[in-house]
Design a protein around this motif. Structure first.
Motif: not given
Length: 133
Positions: A95-101
């Motif tokens: 989720g953190a990577a999805r948000g960062a993307l």
């Protein structure tokens, strides 16, 4: 005979310096976030998990914006130079990577807090629930 660790040798120093230097442009850790949140944080900490998970326990000072809800309209509340740090449940969660993307697609500067909630707790830091926010 080489082990499975050394069969492929480590990268040359110059390549390793470039890689590890670049890595810090993409992520931070729980200790650095904790220290910054204890003072005058120069970033916005985003818990990108579902509201129910946020309510059960989150980092004090974090805002809950689930990664799927990160939109240009929502982020317009902050200047374009605002740095964001995203976190989710932990290493088992992307989720953190999805948000960062999503943030980078909006042209926003962002880092991921590695470890997420699991890392935060593992380091001995406390979580806050909504009733005590």
């Amino acid at each position: 005979m080489a082990s499975s660790v050394t069969t492929i040798p480590p990268a040359p120093s110059a390549e390793a310096v470039a890689y590890f230097s670049a890595l810090f442009g993409f992520e931070t850790d729980c200790w650095d976030v904790h220290a910054a949140m204890a003072g005058q944080a120069d970033f916005v900490l985003l818990d990108v998990r579902a509201p129910g998970l946020f309510a059960r326990g989150h980092i004090a000072g974090a805002l809950n914006i689930p990664h799927g809800k990160i939109t240009a309209a929502r982020m317009a509340a902050w200047s374009g130079e605002t740095v964001f740090v995203t976190y989710c449940a932990g290493p088992h969660c992307n989720g953190a990577a999805r948000g960062a993307l999503r943030l980078t697609r909006l042209g926003r500067p962002v880092k991921i807090m590695t470890g997420g909630v699991a890392g935060w707790v593992d380091e001995g830091f406390t979580l806050q629930d909504v009733a005590h926010a």
